[in-house]
Design a protein around this motif. Structure first.
Motif: not given
Lengths: 163, 584, 155, 669
Positions: D395, D427, D453-454
Motif C-alpha cells: 500500500r 484489496e 496490500l498491507d
C-alpha cells in the motif's frame, strides 16, 4: 565493414572474428542479421561449413529466436510494445489500428517491402506506454486517434532500417 | 557406481545411483507408459506421459518424469496415484485434441482408461516426440532433421523444408516414428516398404539366413550406418558379451600348412546368354537353384511354390541339360541335374496340383535307388518328354495371361510340340568357378580344359593331385552329387590325415639337386617341373629344388642348358657309364 | 653273316620298361639287338645321351615312353616328344641318318607291340648298315701327334 | 591508464579523483536511461552543451549524462549539483533559464520543480519528493550520480573497495560465509539463499566453474536490471569478480536481453575500462587471481530467463530448458558447475563486502534482508524505478511512493512477477473480491481476510498468502482492465514465448487460450471454469520448466479474486471493464458537448451529429476500435453491454441539452 564485400566473404569475416567457436553461433547470426536485416539461406549454409555445425541445428536456432528473420525485412521497422504495462494502457487497440492502416499483419512485412510490423514484449520505456518504435525512435503516450499521424511519419521517415 | 535402495509402488529394489527410475520399474515388471522414450537415445522428457510421484526421505512428494529422474537413496516412487493418472489422462487428451487419432495414441488412451477424448481428435500426425531428431543426431550422426520455430508452431523439418543432402536415406527416423508421420518414399513418389530399402533399418547386422554356417550375425558394411557416418554402434553397445568390433578389417593371413584339401566347389551356369530360354526377360523362368531356394522353408516364399504374382502355377516344365552336354556351353554332363529334376517333379506333385513336364535328353538315374525313384515319379503322373527344350516364348492371346510356351521336339513321338506352362525350371549346368585357374596355379595343381581341377590319376588317384599334400574334394574336381562328394571328401580327408599323422613327409632318396655355382638363374627349369618343386631364390638369383615335392623324374636335369641339375640315382655320369658299359 | 646292328634303348620305368618286361614274360619273340637303359621317365633322356651312344658305336638309338597323358610324371613324355625331333634334326645335320634315332610310345600293357617295335627298328637299322662312328671319331691324341708332325713342316 | 597493481594504488587513485572534484564547480546530472532517452533527453543535452559553450562556462559547469534516476514519469529530468535542485519535464527551451538563473545566480526555476499533487506545493530537493522519501537506494545509490561510461566516477564514488577488501584480506570460504551471514536471497524472483548457492557451487568437484549473470529480464514491465546495467555496470562486474573469487571460477558471462542495446554498450565499455585498469583479466589487483567476463546477447526469447535455457542459449543452442533433477550448480554450462544469479543480486554483493554482512542484515525483515528494486508501471501516477527496504507494505509503495491511480479511476489489482509466475495482489477486503474468494472455496463466508496490500514485501509472507515477490515488475491495473482479458493476455504472451518442447505447456497453453478467448468472445460455458482449473493443475504438476509450471498463476489468481467477472462474461455475456470487444458496445451519453472530436478520429465514420450537437454512434458501423473513448475529454463516451448501447443513446437523446442551456451544476457533473 564495407557493404560491397560479397556475402560469402563477409560471413567468413564475421565467423572468423569469433574464431569459429560453435558457441558463438547466436552472436554470429545477430551480426549477419544486423548486416543484411535478415538471414539469407546461403549465409546459413556458409556458417554451417565454416563452423562445422549441422545445418539443421543452425536452422533450428534461426527459427527459434525472434531476433532473427529468414525473410528480408521491410524498409521501415515498426515495433509495437505489447508488454504488460503497455497492454494495460491499451496498446492492443493501437496495434489493431496499425494493422488496419498499414495493411500488414503483426509479424509480417508489407507486400511492397515498405514496412515490417512486429510486436515486442517491453522495450523498457513503460512510462511512455503505450509506446511504438519506428526505426528505433520512440513514440509514446499514443492513442488510437494518433495512429493516422504515425502512418505519415512512417511513410516519409528517411532513415533506412536500423534498429 | 554405488548402489542405492529405492521402492517402486512399495516394492524395494537396489539400483545404481543416478540410474533412471523407469529402468527400475521395468526391472520390477511395473509398466509406466511412455511416448517419447527410446532406450538407445538420451531421455528427452518432452511428452511427460511417464510422470510419477517421487516422495523423498523428508516426505515431500513431487511429480517427476520417470524416464530421466535419477535414483537416490530411499526415494519412493508411486506410479499409479490418482494425481499421476489424472495428469497423464489430461495431457494425452490435450495432445489428442491436436493430433489425428492414430494407433499409438488410441492404444495409450485405452491403457489410461480414456474411451472418449474430451476435445475429440485433430488432424496433425506429428506428436513432436523428437524421436526422429534424436535418432538422426545421436545414433545415425547425420543430423539431417531438427526442430524449427517454437511454441505451438514448433515442427520437425529438414533445413529450409527442402530435401536435405545430409540425409543418408537410412530410414531410421521412419522406423522409429510412432505415428508414421515420416515415410520413406522413392524419388518417383512410390511408398517404399522398409525391407526394400537398400540401407533399410532392418538391421545391417543379422544372421544371413537360417542355416548359415557359421550361424552367427555378421555386419554388412554397405548397409551399416556406422560406416557411413561414424555414428551409431548401437549393436556394440547392446551386445552383452561385447563381441562386436567395428574396426575389424579384411586381411589376408598366411597359414603354414602341410596339407591342403581343395573343396572350392562350383558356380551355377548363367542361362541369360541363352536368349532362347528368356531367363531374366520372361516372368517365371527360373534356374534350378532359385527353385530349390523357393522350396526351402526359410526361403522367401516359406517353402511354397509360387509364381511371381504369388499364385500357384498350374503347369511347370523342367528342362534338363541347360548349358550341359552343349557344344556352345559345356560339353560335359553335369551328372546331378537329372536326379534333382526328378526330385523337383516329386516336390511339385506333392505340394501343388500342377502338371509337370520333364524335358530330358538321356535320363541318367545311375545311382543306388535312383532308377526306382524314377519309376515312382512316372507313377506320380509326371509327363516325361525325351527331347531337349529348344525355346520358351510367351503364350499368345488365346492363352491366359502369363502363359509360357515350351517349344521342343519329342523324339520318341517324333513330333514338334509347344507345351503351355506357367513356370519353367532350367536345370543349369555346374561350371568351374571363374577363378579356378588362379586357385590351381596358387596350389601348384593343374586345371583341365573344362575348368575342373586335375586329380593325380583318373582311376587310381581321384582325391589327390600331382602335387603332394594337395587333395581335392567335391565338384571342384568334377560334377558329382552329394553322396559322391561326401565319399570323395572323406577320402581326401583320410589321405590328408595320413600325411598329417606322420608329422613328416617321407621322401625317397631320389630327387634333383641344383648346384648353385653352376646355375645361371635362367629359370628354364622352373616351368619344366610339373610339381612346381623348383623355386627361384631372388637374393641368390639361382633356382633351387624343394626335395619334398621333387618326384625325381629327371626332366629338369635333362632340360638344364648348363647341366647344373643332378638327378640323384640317375646322374648323367651314371648313365654315361651305362652307355659305355653296354657298348664296350 | 649279315650285319647285326648294335642298338641302345632308353626305356621309361613306368610304361615301356614294364612293357618290355611283359613282352619277356609273355614270351614275345623279338631280336636281342637292343640293349636297354632304364630311366625314370622319357623326359630324363638328354640328347647328349643319344649322341654319346652313337659316338660309342651304337648303330641306332630307340627311346620309348608312355603314351601322351599316361606319363607317371604328367608331362615328362611331352618334353621328350619335343626334344627327339630336334635331336634327329641335329643328328641329320651331322651326316647321320635321322632314322637311326627313333621315339616310340609303348604302354605297360603293350608287350607284343614292344616286340614289333624292336624287330622293326632292328631291321631298319640293319638295312641302313653299320654306323661305325669310331673310324671317323676324332682322336685327340692322334690329332695332336699329327699336328705336331705337320707343325714341323710348317714351322 | 596504467593497471592498478595493489589495493593501495586503488585508494590513492580514489583520493586523487576526489581531490580533483572542485566543490564550487557545477554539475548538471541529466538522466540518460532508455526511458528518458525515449522521452527526448537528447535535445535537452544538446541544448545544455550549446548554452555552456555559448556562455564559455566549460571549465566550471559540467554536463554529466547519468543512468536512470528512477522517476521516469517526470522525464527528462536533471539534478543540479552541488545545490541538489531537482528539475523535471525539462524541455530544450527551459535550459536557457536553468543556466542563467540556477547555475549562474543560484535561483530556482519554480516552473520546473516537482509539484506534489496532494499538497500542491513545489519541492526543490529530490529527497523531499514523496516518490524518493520512502526509498532506500542502495543498488541504485550511484545511478543518478555517476557517468556509467567512466570508471573513474565509479571509483571516486567508492567503487571496487569491496573487491579490494575481498581479494586481499579474505579467504574465499570467508566470503561465502559473509554472504551467508548477510542472508542475501536471489532477486530473480525465487528468493533462493545466495550464500547456499555459492557454497554448493564451490564444493562441487568438477572444473572449470562458471559465474553467470542473468540479465535476460524477460518480464514485460520490468526494467530494473536494465537500469542497473545502463546506469552502474561496474557494480555488477565487481559483484561477479567477488563471486568468482569466492567460488573459484575464472570465466564469467553476462547474458543480456536482445532488446537492451544500450545496456550492452555501457557494459562493454565498463568491461574494457576494468581490464585496462587491471581490475579484470589475468592478474586482478596484482593478486594473481585471473577472471574475465564475456557478454552474450540473447536472441529474443523470454524462455531464456530460465537458467537451463539461458545456459543452452549461451552454448549457442536453441533455448530449450532441461530437467533440473541435477542442479546447475553441479552440472550447468557445458555440463560444468555454474553459479547463476540475477543482476540485482550481483549488484548487492559489493555493498555487503564493503559494509559487512551485519549492516546488510540490519535492513529488511526477519526472512528477507536488504532492499528490493521494483519497476512501478501501468496505471500509476509516478511510473518509475523504486528501491525500497524489505518489509515495506505494497500500500505504501502504491500510494505514498507511486502516487496512486491517475484520473479518478479505481485501483483494481497490481501484478508482480511477470507473466510466468506472476500473481495478483488485490484489496482483499473489497466485497466483490471476498464473494469471489468464497465462491472459489478459498475462504469460508465471514472468515477474516488477510489484506494483501498491507502485507510486508517479504519472500515468505507473500508466498504464504498465495502471492509471490516476483522479479520486481509491478504493473498496476485500474477499473479499465478486464481480468479475463488480462489472463488471456498473459496466456497469449506465454504461447508466443513457450519453447514448445514439453507437451503440457505447449498443448495446455493452447487449450487455456482457446477457452479464455471463447469466454472473452461471449462463448464461455460454466464448465469452462472447472476445465481451466484442471488444465492449470496439470501444467503446474507436469511442465518441464517453470515457464509452464507457473503459467497458470495469472489464470488462477484472476479466478480466485475476480470470479464475478468470469461469471459476467459467461452468464451475462457482459464485460464489466468494457475491454472485450465482442461484448462491448460504445454509446455517447448526454454529457456530450458536441465538439465532434470523436467523429474526427473514427476510422469508419460511424459517429454523426454535426457541430455543437449530440453525437451518435451508428452501432452497425462501429468496429469498437476505442479511438473515440480515448479522445473524449468529457468522459461522454461509455462502454456498455453490446445490446444496451442503442438504449443508452436513446436515453441520452432525451436528456441532452446544448451546453449553453445547462445549469452550472449540470455542466460540472
Amino acid at each position: 565493414m564495407s557493404q560491397n564485400t560479397p556475402m560469402p566473404e563477409r560471413v567468413d569475416q564475421i565467423v572468423a572474428s569469433y574464431q569459429a567457436r560453435s558457441t558463438a553461433l547466436i552472436m554470429v547470426l545477430q551480426e549477419v542479421q544486423q548486416e543484411y536485416s535478415y538471414l539469407p539461406p546461403e549465409a546459413l549454409q556458409r556458417i554451417s561449413e565454416r563452423m562445422d555445425l549441422a545445418l539443421s541445428q543452425i536452422y533450428g536456432v534461426a527459427t527459434f529466436y525472434k531476433a532473427f528473420s529468414l525473410e528480408p525485412r521491410g524498409k521501415h521497422l515498426v515495433s509495437v510494445c505489447t508488454g504488460t504495462a503497455c497492454h494495460v494502457r491499451n496498446s492492443q487497440s493501437i496495434l489493431e489500428r496499425l494493422e488496419r492502416d498499414l495493411h500488414v499483419e503483426r509479424g509480417q512485412t508489407s507486400t511492397d517491402r515498405e514496412v515490417t510490423l512486429e510486436t515486442v514484449n517491453c522495450v523498457g520505456a513503460c512510462a511512455l506506454g503505450p509506446v511504438v518504435l519506428i526505426d528505433g525512435k520512440h513514440y509514446g503516450h499514443l492513442t488510437v486517434g494518433e495512429v493516422e499521424k504515425l502512418v505519415e511519419v512512417i511513410r516519409q521517415c528517411p532513415c533506412s532500417v536500423q534498429h | 557406481m554405488p548402489k542405492v535402495n529405492i521402492t517402486v509402488d512399495g516394492r524395494p529394489i537396489e539400483v545404481e545411483e543416478g540410474s533412471y527410475v523407469l529402468q527400475a520399474a521395468e526391472a520390477l515388471g511395473i509398466d509406466i507408459p511412455t511416448l517419447c522414450f527410446f532406450k538407445y537415445v538420451k531421455p528427452y522428457a518432452a511428452c511427460r506421459i511417464c510422470v510419477v510421484e517421487a516422495r523423498d526421505k523428508r516426505g515431500r512428494t513431487r511429480m517427476v518424469t520417470a524416464c530421466n529422474y535419477p535414483a537416490s537413496e530411499g526415494i519412493e516412487i508411486l506410479t499409479r496415484t490418482p494425481r499421476v493418472m489424472a495428469a497423464r489422462r489430461l495431457n494425452l487428451e490435450m495432445l489428442m485434441s491436436r493430433c489425428a487419432s492414430m494407433p499409438v495414441l488410441t492404444a495409450l488412451a485405452g491403457k489410461l482408461g480414456i474411451d472418449q477424448p474430451r476435445w475429440g481428435t485433430g488432424t496433425d500426425t506429428c506428436i513432436l516426440c523428437g524421436l526422429c531428431v534424436r535418432v538422426c543426431d545421436e545414433i545415425v550422426g547425420a543430423q539431417a532433421l531438427g526442430f524449427a520455430s517454437r511454441g505451438i508452431d514448433r515442427f520437425v523439418t529438414t533445413p529450409f523444408e527442402v530435401d536435405s543432402d545430409a540425409c543418408i536415406l537410412c530410414g531410421a527416423c521412419a522406423a522409429l516414428c510412432p505415428t508414421g508421420h515420416i515415410r520413406m518414399e522413392e524419388a518417383g513418389g512410390r511408398d517404399v516398404v522398409h525391407s526394400e530399402i537398400t540401407l533399410g533399418p532392418n538391421a545391417a547386422i543379422a544372421v544371413p539366413f537360417r542355416q548359415a554356417v557359421p550361424n552367427a550375425p555378421r555386419i554388412d558394411p554397405d548397409f551399416c550406418v556406422h560406416f557411413r557416418t561414424g555414428g551409431c554402434k548401437v549393436c556394440a553397445a547392446v551386445c552383452p558379451k561385447e563381441c562386436i568390433s567395428h574396426d575389424d578389417v579384411e586381411r589376408f593371413e598366411d597359414l603354414e600348412v602341410g596339407t591342403v584339401v581343395l573343396a572350392t566347389g562350383y558356380q551355377d551356369f548363367d542361362p541369360t546368354p541363352m536368349k532362347q530360354y528368356g531367363y531374366g526377360r520372361l516372368p517365371n523362368v527360373i534356374t534350378s537353384m532359385e527353385f530349390e531356394r523357393m522350396n526351402n522353408a526359410a526361403g522367401s516364399t516359406g517353402g511354397k511354390i509360387l509364381m511371381e504374382n504369388g499364385k500357384e502355377p498350374g503347369a511347370i516344365a523342367i528342362l534338363h541339360c541347360i548349358g550341359s552336354r552343349d557344344q556352345n556351353a559345356h560339353p560335359y554332363c553335369s551328372r546331378v541335374c537329372c536326379m534333382y529334376a526328378l526330385k523337383f517333379a516329386h516336390l511339385v506333385k506333392e505340394k501343388t496340383s500342377a502338371e509337370v513336364y520333364q524335358l530330358y535328353i538321356d535320363l541318367r538315374a545311375f545311382g543306388k535307388g535312383y532308377e526306382e525313384f524314377f519309376h515312382r515319379i512316372l507313377e506320380e503322373g509326371v509327363n516325361v518328354i525325351r527331347g531337349k527344350g529348344a525355346e520358351i516364348v510367351r503364350g499368345g492371346k488365346e492363352y491366359p495371361e502369363g502363359t509360357l510356351l515350351v517349344r521342343c521336339e519329342d523324339t520318341l513321338a517324333a513330333k514338334f510340340r509347344e507345351i503351355p506352362v506357367d513356370m519353367v525350371v532350367l536345370c543349369t549346368a555346374l561350371e568351374a568357378n571363374h577363378d579356378a585357374k588362379d586357385v590351381a596355379r596358387r596350389f601348384g595343381i593343374s586345371v583341365g580344359a573344362d575348368g575342373w581341377f586335375i586329380e593325380r590319376h583318373p582311376k587310381l588317384g581321384p582325391v589327390s593331385t600331382t602335387t603332394d599334400g594337395v587333395f581335392l574334394a567335391g565338384v571342384c574336381q568334377s560334377p558329382k552329387d552329394i553322396p559322391d562328394a561326401v565319399a570323395q571328401g572323406s577320402g581326401a580327408a583320410a589321405q590328408a590325415m595320413s600325411l598329417m599323422i606322420r608329422g613328416e613327409v617321407e621322401m625317397d632318396g631320389a630327387y634333383a639337386v641344383i648346384d648353385d655355382e653352376v646355375c645361371s638363374g635362367c629359370r628354364l627349369c622352373n616351368d619344366l617341373c610339373p610339381y612346381s618343386a623348383i623355386g627361384f631364390d631372388e637374393t641368390k638369383k639361382t633356382s633351387s629344388v624343394n626335395p619334398a615335392l621333387c618326384k625325381a623324374c629327371g626332366t629338369c636335369a635333362a632340360g638344364c642348358p648348363s647341366g647344373a641339375i643332378r638327378a640323384l640315382h640317375f646322374a648323367d655320369e651314371q648313365i654315361y657309364a651305362e652307355i659305355e658299359g653296354i657298348l664296350s | 653273316m649279315s650285319f647285326e646292328p648294335n642298338l641302345v634303348g632308353f626305356l621309361c620305368n613306368w610304361c615301356s620298361y614294364t612293357g618290355a618286361d611283359l613282352a619277356g614274360t609273355a614270351r614275345v619273340k623279338y631280336p636281342p639287338n637292343l640293349k636297354v637303359i632304364r630311366v625314370m621317365c622319357s623326359g630324363r633322356v638328354d640328347p647328349n645321351f643319344i649322341l654319346d651312344a652313337l659316338a660309342r658305336g651304337a648303330d641306332g638309338v630307340l627311346v620309348c615312353g608312355c603314351h601322351p597323358g599316361d606319363c607317371h610324371y604328367v608331362e615328362g613324355n611331352y618334353k621328350c616328344q619335343r626334344r627327339l625331333p630336334i635331336t634327329r634334326m641335329l643328328v641329320g645335320e651331322m651326316g647321320i641318318d635321322p632314322r637311326r634315332v627313333r621315339l616310340e610310345w609303348v604302354s605297360a600293357s603293350e608287350g607284343v607291340r614292344f616286340g614289333e617295335v624292336v624287330s622293326e627298328f632292328t631291321e631298319e637299322i640293319r638295312s641302313l648298315g653299320p654306323l661305325a662312328l669310331q673310324e671317323w671319331a676324332f682322336d685327340p691324341a692322334a690329332a695332336d701327334a699329327q699336328l705336331a708332325h705337320q707343325g714341323g713342316e710348317h714351322a | 591508464m596504467r593497471p592498478i597493481a595493489s589495493p593501495k594504488e586503488l585508494n590513492d587513485l580514489r583520493g586523487r579523483l576526489r581531490a580533483a572534484h572542485d566543490p564550487n564547480h557545477t554539475w548538471v546530472q541529466l538522466c540518460a536511461g532508455t526511458g528518458c532517452l525515449a522521452c527526448g533527453c537528447e535535445p535537452v543535452a544538446d541544448a545544455f552543451r550549446q548554452k555552456i559553450r555559448g556562455e564559455g562556462l566549460e571549465e566550471i559547469v559540467h554536463l554529466k549524462l547519468t543512468g536512470c534516476h528512477g522517476f521516469c514519469e517526470r522525464g527528462p529530468l536533471a539534478v543540479i549539483q552541488p545545490q541538489g535542485v531537482f528539475y523535471q519535464r525539462i524541455t530544450p527551451d527551459d535550459v536557457e533559464s536553468i543556466v542563467d538563473q540556477t547555475i549562474k545566480h543560484g535561483k530556482v526555476v519554480t516552473k520546473l520543480l516537482y509539484r506534489d499533487p496532494a499538497t500542491k506545493t513545489r519541492i526543490e530537493k529530490a529527497e523531499d519528493i514523496p516518490f524518493y522519501k520512502k526509498q532506500v537506494r542502495l543498488v541504485l545509490r550511484s545511478n543518478g550520480h555517476i557517468d556509467p561510461k567512466s570508471i573513474e566516477d565509479y571509483i571516486a564514488f567508492g567503487g571496487y573497495s569491496g573487491l579490494a577488501k575481498a581479494l586481499t584480506t579474505m579467504e574465499p570460504e570467508r566470503i561465502v560465509d559473509e554472504i551467508k551471514r548477510s542472508r542475501l536471497r536471489g532477486r530473480g524472483g525465487g528468493g533462493f539463499p545466495t550464500g547456499v548457492k555459492w557454497e554448493t557451487c564451490r564444493k562441487s568437484k568438477e572444473e572449470p566453474k562458471y559465474v553467470i549473470c542473468n540479465a535476460d529480464e524477460g518480464d514485460p514491465g520490468a526494467f530494473m536490471d536494465r537500469s542497473v546495467l545502463e546506469g552502474n555496470p561496474h557494480s555488477v562486474i565487481e559483484g561477479m569478480i567477488i563471486g568468482a573469487y569466492a567460488i573459484g571460477s575464472h570465466e564469467g558471462y553476462v547474458y543480456v536481453r536482445h532488446e537492451y542495446p544500450l545496456a550492452v554498450k555501457h557494459l562493454n565499455i565498463a568491461l574494457g575500462q576494468a581490464r585496462e585498469l587491471g581490475l579484470l583479466g589475468p592478474n586482478i589487483l596484482g593478486t594473481g587471481f585471473a577472471f574475465d567476463i564475456g557478454v552474450s546477447r540473447g536472441g529474443g526469447a523470454f524462455v531464456c530467463g530460465e537458467s537451463t535455457a539461458l545456459m543452452a542459449s549461451l552454448e549457442g543452442k536453441v533455448g530449450e530448458p532441461r530437467a533440473k533433477y541435477v542442479h546447475t550448480v553441479e552440472h550447468g554450462l557445458w555440463d560444468k558447475p555454474s553459479n547463476l544469479n540475477n543482476v540485482e543480486t550481483w549488484a548487492n554483493v559489493p555493498l555487503i563486502l564493503e559494509h559487512g554482512a551485519d549492516w546488510f542484515a540490519s535492513i529488511g525483515t526477519e526472512g528477507s534482508k536488504g532492499t528490493k528494486v521494483f519497476a512501478l508501471t501501468g496505471k500509476i501516477c509516478n511510473t518509475g524505478l523504486v528501491e525500497v527496504p524489505m518489509g515495506i507494505t505494497l500500500r505504501e509503495i502504491l500510494h505514498e511512493i507511486g502516487g496512486g491511480v491517475p484520473g479518478k479511476k479505481k485501483f483494481k489489482a497490481v501484478q508482480t512477477g511477470g507473466p510466468s509466475g506472476g500473481t495478483l495482489i488485490v484489496e482483499t477486503r473489497d466485497a466483490k473480491i471476498m464473494h469471489s474468494m468464497e465462491e472459489a472455496g478459498e475462504i469460508a463466508p465471514g472468515d477474516a481476510v488477510t489484506s494483501l496490500l498491507d502485507l510486508p514485501v517479504d519472500f515468505d509472507e507473500l508466498t504464504k498468502a498465495g502471492s509471490m515477490m516476483g522479479s520486481g515488475g509491478m504493473i498496476v491495473m485500474d477499473q479499465d482492465s478486464c481480468m479475463v482479458d488480462v489472463a488471456r493476455y498473459f496466456i497469449h504472451f506465454l504461447i508466443e514465448e513457450s519453447c514448445g518442447k514439453c507437451l503440457p505447456c505447449r498443448e495446455g497453453l493452447r487449450k487455456l487460450h482457446e477457452i479464455l478467448e471463447r469466454i472473452t468472445k461471449g462463448g464461455g460455458t460454466p464448465e469452462d471454469i472447472q476445465t481451466l482449473q484442471e488444465i492449470s493443475d496439470t501444467l503446474i504438476d507436469t511442465s518441464l520448466c517453470q515457464l509452464g509450471g507457473s503459467a497458470p498463476n495469472p489464470v488462477l489468481s484472476t479466478l480466485r479474486y475476480f470470479r464475478d467477472e468470469y461469471d459476467a462474461h459467461i452468464r451475462d455475456k457482459r464485460c464489466p471493464a468494457g475491454v472485450c470487444k465482442d461484448l462491448v458496445g460504445y454509446a455517447i451519453t448526454a454529457d456530450c458537448v458536441g465538439d465532434a472530436k470523436c467523429a474526427k478520429v473514427c476510422p469508419t465514420e460511424a459517429i454523426t451529429g454535426g457541430p455543437r450537437n449530440l453525437q451518435v454512434i451508428d452501432q452497425s458501423k462501429c468496429i469498437q476500435c476505442d479511438a473515440c473513448y480515448q479522445v473524449c475529454t468529457f468522459n461522454a463516451i461509455v462502454r456498455v453491454k453490446r445490446d444496451r448501447a442503442a438504449e443508452v443513446q436513446v436515453a441520452a437523446r432525451q436528456a441532452w441539452k446544448p451546453v449553453k442551456e445547462r445549469t452550472q451544476a449540470e455542466a460540472r457533473a
